[in-house]
Design a protein around this motif. Structure first.
Motif, PDB file in Angstrom:
ATOM      1  N   LEU A 181       0.793  -1.246  -0.096  1.00 28.31           N
ATOM      2  CA  LEU A 181       0.020   0.166   0.186  1.00 28.31           C
ATOM      3  C   LEU A 181       0.774   1.059   0.149  1.00 28.31           C
ATOM      4  O   LEU A 181       0.492   2.080  -0.702  1.00 28.31           O
ATOM      5  N   THR A 182       2.122   1.196   0.818  1.00 23.26           N
ATOM      6  CA  THR A 182       2.905   2.348   0.898  1.00 23.26           C
ATOM      7  C   THR A 182       3.507   2.659  -0.715  1.00 23.26           C
ATOM      8  O   THR A 182       3.660   3.952  -0.913  1.00 23.26           O
ATOM      9  N   ALA A 183       3.902   1.611  -1.313  1.00 25.56           N
ATOM     10  CA  ALA A 183       4.235   1.564  -2.687  1.00 25.56           C
ATOM     11  C   ALA A 183       3.441   2.246  -3.562  1.00 25.56           C
ATOM     12  O   ALA A 183       3.675   2.993  -4.415  1.00 25.56           O
ATOM     13  N   LEU A 184       2.317   1.837  -3.481  1.00 25.71           N
ATOM     14  CA  LEU A 184       1.200   2.501  -4.274  1.00 25.71           C
ATOM     15  C   LEU A 184       1.307   4.038  -3.942  1.00 25.71           C
ATOM     16  O   LEU A 184       0.895   4.879  -4.996  1.00 25.71           O
ATOM     17  N   MET A 191      -0.626   6.638  -8.103  1.00 24.70           N
ATOM     18  CA  MET A 191      -1.617   7.291  -7.371  1.00 24.70           C
ATOM     19  C   MET A 191      -2.557   8.285  -8.037  1.00 24.70           C
ATOM     20  O   MET A 191      -3.756   8.629  -7.557  1.00 24.70           O
ATOM     21  N   SER A 192      -1.886   9.088  -9.136  1.00 19.56           N
ATOM     22  CA  SER A 192      -3.097   9.918  -9.946  1.00 19.56           C
ATOM     23  C   SER A 192      -4.091   9.211 -10.369  1.00 19.56           C
ATOM     24  O   SER A 192      -5.368   9.493 -10.185  1.00 19.56           O
ATOM     25  N   ALA A 193      -3.712   7.904 -10.933  1.00 14.87           N
ATOM     26  CA  ALA A 193      -4.753   7.017 -11.607  1.00 14.87           C
ATOM     27  C   ALA A 193      -5.952   6.867 -10.372  1.00 14.87           C
ATOM     28  O   ALA A 193      -7.240   7.030 -10.914  1.00 14.87           O
ATOM     29  N   LEU A 194      -5.478   6.411  -9.277  1.00 11.32           N
ATOM     30  CA  LEU A 194      -6.486   6.146  -8.294  1.00 11.32           C
ATOM     31  C   LEU A 194      -7.140   7.320  -7.723  1.00 11.32           C
ATOM     32  O   LEU A 194      -8.430   7.238  -7.749  1.00 11.32           O
ATOM     33  N   LEU A 195      -6.670   8.586  -7.734  1.00 11.22           N
ATOM     34  CA  LEU A 195      -7.352   9.796  -7.307  1.00 11.22           C
ATOM     35  C   LEU A 195      -8.173  10.084  -8.290  1.00 11.22           C
ATOM     36  O   LEU A 195      -9.555  10.794  -8.026  1.00 11.22           O
ATOM     37  N   ASP A 196      -7.830   9.956  -9.550  1.00 16.25           N
ATOM     38  CA  ASP A 196      -8.589  10.438 -10.693  1.00 16.25           C
ATOM     39  C   ASP A 196      -9.948   9.461 -10.852  1.00 16.25           C
ATOM     40  O   ASP A 196     -11.069  10.014 -11.289  1.00 16.25           O
ATOM     41  N   GLY A 197     -10.058   8.414 -10.162  1.00 17.12           N
ATOM     42  CA  GLY A 197     -11.076   7.576 -10.264  1.00 17.12           C
ATOM     43  C   GLY A 197     -12.149   7.969  -9.190  1.00 17.12           C
ATOM     44  O   GLY A 197     -13.392   7.441  -9.114  1.00 17.12           O
ATOM     45  N   LEU A 198     -11.634   8.681  -8.043  1.00 18.21           N
ATOM     46  CA  LEU A 198     -12.601   9.253  -7.076  1.00 18.21           C
ATOM     47  C   LEU A 198     -13.572  10.274  -7.553  1.00 18.21           C
ATOM     48  O   LEU A 198     -13.645  11.059  -8.250  1.00 18.21           O
ATOM     49  N   PRO A 199     -14.915  10.096  -6.818  1.00 22.93           N
ATOM     50  CA  PRO A 199     -16.019  11.295  -7.356  1.00 22.93           C
ATOM     51  C   PRO A 199     -15.331  12.426  -6.664  1.00 22.93           C
ATOM     52  O   PRO A 199     -14.618  12.479  -5.694  1.00 22.93           O
ATOM     53  N   GLU A 200     -15.951  13.648  -7.291  1.00 22.36           N
ATOM     54  CA  GLU A 200     -15.493  15.181  -6.834  1.00 22.36           C
ATOM     55  C   GLU A 200     -15.610  15.205  -5.207  1.00 22.36           C
ATOM     56  O   GLU A 200     -14.663  15.858  -4.744  1.00 22.36           O
ATOM     57  N   LEU A 229     -13.419   6.553   0.551  1.00 23.51           N
ATOM     58  CA  LEU A 229     -11.767   6.790   0.863  1.00 23.51           C
ATOM     59  C   LEU A 229     -11.431   5.907   2.036  1.00 23.51           C
ATOM     60  O   LEU A 229     -10.040   5.494   1.975  1.00 23.51           O
ATOM     61  N   LEU A 230     -12.072   5.566   3.051  1.00 24.48           N
ATOM     62  CA  LEU A 230     -11.750   4.518   3.942  1.00 24.48           C
ATOM     63  C   LEU A 230     -11.308   3.041   3.383  1.00 24.48           C
ATOM     64  O   LEU A 230     -10.543   2.560   3.847  1.00 24.48           O
ATOM     65  N   ASP A 231     -12.258   2.748   2.527  1.00 25.40           N
ATOM     66  CA  ASP A 231     -11.970   1.617   1.605  1.00 25.40           C
ATOM     67  C   ASP A 231     -10.782   1.443   0.975  1.00 25.40           C
ATOM     68  O   ASP A 231     -10.206   0.478   0.987  1.00 25.40           O
ATOM     69  N   LEU A 232     -10.329   2.606   0.406  1.00 18.90           N
ATOM     70  CA  LEU A 232      -9.207   2.794  -0.335  1.00 18.90           C
ATOM     71  C   LEU A 232      -7.840   2.945   0.776  1.00 18.90           C
ATOM     72  O   LEU A 232      -6.583   2.949   0.149  1.00 18.90           O
ATOM     73  N   GLY A 233      -8.038   3.339   2.043  1.00 19.48           N
ATOM     74  CA  GLY A 233      -7.019   3.633   2.800  1.00 19.48           C
ATOM     75  C   GLY A 233      -6.380   4.744   2.749  1.00 19.48           C
ATOM     76  O   GLY A 233      -5.415   5.177   3.136  1.00 19.48           O
ATOM     77  N   LEU A 234      -7.103   5.662   1.924  1.00 17.67           N
ATOM     78  CA  LEU A 234      -6.880   7.251   1.786  1.00 17.67           C
ATOM     79  C   LEU A 234      -6.963   7.824   2.911  1.00 17.67           C
ATOM     80  O   LEU A 234      -6.560   8.973   3.076  1.00 17.67           O
TER      81      LEU A 234
END
Length: 881
Positions: A181-184, A191-200, A229-234
């Protein structure tokens, strides 16, 4: 000394690899490390890592050096130089930060807060604990814990759920899952791809936490945007209802920056106005003369004994008000003058049963010196004093009012702040006065407040008081530093603020010497660094063809606060510069027909003293106006002057003819003076003119004196002689007191002096900075102790102790080993306890053993010494290598 090719494994090894100059710089920057002198470098490293010492060192860093330490506290341990640079510059880079970072890192290394090579930078553990983010002590960076720290209490199953939700493969244990998870989170692209998939809405939640504080509150059933956000560990739960933004996520959202705003360069001190230097010097000289006159007037007012000392010490509020009225100034200004005279040793308490404040014997000596030297003494006392008059009227920790001359007014930072403020003024072009805001901003950069910004910013208040007091004292004129004020600092006199030529010139934040070419300075740690721990950094960011900003072009040749001997020299230079600017005392006055005399300037002391008795001061200013009255003339006659003496005095010192009304006034008062005689029976009045006594008895105003006639020329009174004198004078008569023998008593003011007193000692701001002699001796002792503790011993030696312990052998073994070493010339390692009980380890080469003593060459002390054998705890042979 350690092999420089081998990276140090501890702070002690890093210190062992330093040369003597580097160790001296460390002990000079952190003088608490030398009190007492450490036995070896291991003990020095241990002391450098104690909490109290580290806190003190951090508090003396400038803003950029502190930001560098804060960035290291959130970096990996150890961290490569590139990672530290990235945390300070972010993805976009910053040339100014890149240029300033080596100097800031050098400052941290010099002060032993950071050690290790550039590829393995380590912040000392105590500093990391103080600066690293924690729920109890949030970091100024606004960052939270790492993923590993945030998930430390999380169940392995929950961690695997987060890894799966983030699209990562499941792992066989929680440790590898957290690492995945830290490496991600540290992979910018993924990380940018992961955040782009989040709703506004979810990204909006993260944006509110990104710059801190990183903690937020959630309900037991969070909304969908939070659930994702909790599910993804953000966001990671840390306690029921509390979540935190992991450090790696925040750094990605910030573009890699640890701080929102990095300040590699100090803010410039901006000029508010510019005046001709001659105008500044003349204005300051005029105020310097006023300062001398004010202090003289204060001490004259207290010449026969000043106000009483409060039981708790200090001056009462009522007495301060009276003093302010007498000096015609506001109460805070009166407190300043009183405290200044006290700091200069000119007044003190007399120590009597009915304790009062009074002038000291040093005051009389001070009065005899030339005006410029008197001013230099006041200015030097102000510059070095730790007592702060601006605190008068405030409250101490026990909610007691702070009083003038009372306890609780010492602030150890005051001398350093005063010197630093004046140094900043010296850095401006000649005749330029600074804006208050820019001076305060510069001081806050040099010594940033750790923790929340408090209203009680003592350094800022000290700076404001310094600007006001320097103007009152005549160190500055119209807000700009005068020439004699510049000399008071030990600065180069002439062209103020000589520019630092060359490129790449900089001053470290700890007072290290100015680098680059053309840097002028009277001591190491030249202008900009000072004693404030903060200096100019990052000037090297400019290229060879770049023009330096205005606030960097003028760099005063001023160092940290001077030693007492250097300050005395600087004060003498300031007095020489001021002397031609002060007005010459006059030997005359202008008499006018309205019974006044005008002094168009300062008067000679003898003339002023007589005029103060003969006339009353009516007004002050550029010219002093004296008024002659029957009471003032009688006062002069009471002091032993005759009418002819007064006429001769006025004729000698008047540039204009003596007006006839003044001549008549003196003759009229003299004719009536002493006609009535008052002596002590309980009190009596005698007069050869019985008609005059009848007039007194008939006057209703005499009823309070309870007079009765004893003889045609004598009246008796129930009042004491002093009251009888005052009563008759109030009725318009001019009586004279007489002695028991019938002689007229001459009444002169009797000066009251305290016993010899020394000025108050300044309260030091921590241990004093060691001088060169002490540093040399301390480094020699530390090196010697380190040699003794690290010299290799033979592995099979029975006397070889555990690390840090003294060797232990029997008396017979010690004697035999010593005698053998005399024959072979070998060096030995011994433990020794001196007469005070202090134990040490030493490396010696025995020369002679006899009479219970061993004479040997002591390698640790680098000299031949003799030791009693009974104080040697044990001996061990050294390894052949």
């Amino acid at each position: 000394m350690s092999n420089p090719a081998v990276p140090p494994r501890s702070l002690a090894e890093a210190l062992r690899a330093r040369d003597d100059d580097s160790l001296a710089a460390l002990l000079r920057a952190r003088p608490d490390l030398i009190t007492p002198v450490p036995t070896d470098l291991t003990q020095l490293a241990t002391r450098a890592g104690t909490r109290a010492s580290v806190v003190r060192a951090l508090e003396r860093l400038d803003r950029f050096a502190l930001q560098t330490a804060e960035a290291l506290a959130v970096a990996a341990d150890p961290a490569p130089y590139g990672e530290l640079l990235a945390l300070l510059t972010g993805d976009g880079g910053d040339p100014a930060v890149s240029a300033a970072l080596p100097r800031a890192l050098g400052t941290l290394r010099e002060q032993a807060l950071v050690w290790g090579d550039d590829d393995r930078l380590r912040l000392v553990r105590t500093a990391r604990e103080l600066l690293a983010p924690s729920p109890q002590h949030p970091s100024p960076t606004g960052l939270g814990p790492t993923v590993q720290e945030a998930t430390a209490g999380m169940s392995p199953g929950r961690i695997q759920d987060i890894v799966t939700a983030a699209g990562l493969g499941s792992t066989h244990d929680a440790v590898s899952a957290v690492a995945s998870l830290t490496a991600l989170f540290t992979d910018r692209k993924r990380m940018s791809a992961l955040l782009d998939g989040l709703p506004e809405e979810s990204r909006e939640v993260l944006s509110r936490l990104v710059w801190g504080p990183p903690y937020g509150q959630v309900t037991a059933d969070p909304a969908a945007r939070l659930r994702r956000l909790l599910d993804l560990g953000l966001l990671v739960p840390t306690a029921p209802g509390t979540v935190v933004l992991p450090r790696e996520v925040a750094l990605h959202l910030r573009g890699g920056r640890a701080h929102r705003e990095v300040e590699p360069l100090p803010p410039g001190v901006e000029p508010a106005a510019t005046h001709r230097p001659q105008v500044v010097d003349a204005t300051a000289a005029g105020q310097a003369y006023t300062a001398l006159a004010t202090v003289e007037e204060l001490l004259k007012d207290w010449d026969e004994g000043g106000p009483a000392v409060l039981r708790a010490g200090g001056l009462s509020v009522r007495d301060l008000k009276r003093t302010a009225v007498a000096l015609d100034v506001a109460e805070p200004v009166a407190a300043f003058w009183v405290e200044l005279a006290y700091a200069a040793g000119l007044l003190a308490s007399d120590g009597e049963a009915d304790e009062r404040y009074a002038a000291t014997p040093a005051h009389d000596e001070w009065l005899e010196r030339p005006p410029a030297e008197r001013w230099a003494r006041l200015a030097e006392a102000w510059l070095t004093a730790t007592r702060v008059s601006g605190l008068v009227g405030g409250r101490d920790a026990k909610d007691r009012t702070l009083s003038t001359l009372g306890p609780g007014l010492d602030r150890s930072a005051a001398p350093e702040v005063r010197h630093r403020v004046l140094t900043l003024l010296a850095g401006l072009p000649e005749g330029a006065s600074p804006t208050r805001e820019s001076v305060l901003a510069r001081l806050r950069w040099e010594r940033p407040l750790r923790g929340p910004q408090r209203e009680d910013d003592l350094r800022s208040r000290l700076a404001e008081w310094t600007l006001a007091e320097a103007e009152l004292l005549g160190v500055t004129g119209r807000g700009a530093l005068a020439g004699h004020g510049r000399a008071l600092l030990g600065a180069a006199v002439g062209k103020a603020g000589a520019a630092v030529s060359g490129t790449g010139a900089a001053v470290s934040g700890t007072g290290a010497a100015v680098s680059g070419t053309g840097a002028a300075g009277s001591k190491a740690g030249a202008a900009g660094g000072g004693a404030s721990g903060g200096g100019v950094q990052g000037l090297g960011a400019q290229g060879p063809g770049d023009k330096l900003p205005v606030h960097h072009q003028h760099r005063p040749a001023v160092a940290e606060p001077l030693s007492p001997a250097e300050q005395a020299t600087a004060s003498a230079a300031a007095a020489r510069l001021l002397a031609p600017l002060l007005p010459e005392p006059l030997d005359h006055v202008l008499l006018q027909a309205d019974l006044t005399a005008v002094a168009p300037g300062p008067l000679q002391r003898s003339l002023a003293e007589v005029l103060d008795v003969l006339a009353d001061v009516e007004s002050k200013g550029g010219a002093t106006v004296y008024r002659f009255t029957p009471g003032s003339v009688r006062r002069a006659l009471d002091a032993g002057q005759s009418a002819s003496d007064l006429h001769a005095f006025l004729a000698a010192h008047a540039r204009t003819p003596v007006p006839q009304p003044l001549t008549y006034l003196i003759d009229d008062v003299a004719r009536r003076h002493g006609h009535l005689r008052v002596g002590a029976a309980s009190a009596y009045v005698r007069c050869d003119d019985d008609a005059l006594l009848n007039e007194i008895l008939a006057d209703k105003r005499a009823s309070g004196l309870r007079l009765r006639r004893l003889a045609p020329t004598v009246l008796a009174a129930q009042a004491d002689p002093a009251s009888l004198l005052e009563g008759l004078r109030a009725m318009g008569f001019a009586p004279a007191a007489e002695s028991a023998e019938g002689d007229v008593l001459i009444t002169r003011a009797h000066a009251h002096r305290t016993p010899p007193r020394t000025p108050p000692e300044p309260v030091p701001d921590g241990p004093p900075v060691p001088d060169a002699t002490l540093l040399s001796a301390a480094i020699r002792a530390i090196r010697a102790g380190d040699l003794a503790s690290t010299t290799p011993r033979r592995h099979g030696d029975q006397a070889r102790p555990a690390t840090g312990e003294l060797p232990r052998t029997s008396s017979a073994e010690t004697l035999a080993t010593m005698q053998a070493a005399v024959l072979t010339g070998e060096a030995l390692w011994i433990g020794y306890v001196n007469a005070e009980g202090a134990a040490s380890q030493r490396v010696i080469a025995p020369i002679r053993v006899e009479g219970g003593f061993v004479t040997a060459y002591d390698h640790t002390a680098d000299e031949v010494r003799t030791y009693p054998l009974h104080r040697v705890t044990g001996v061990a042979e050294l390894a052949e290598d």
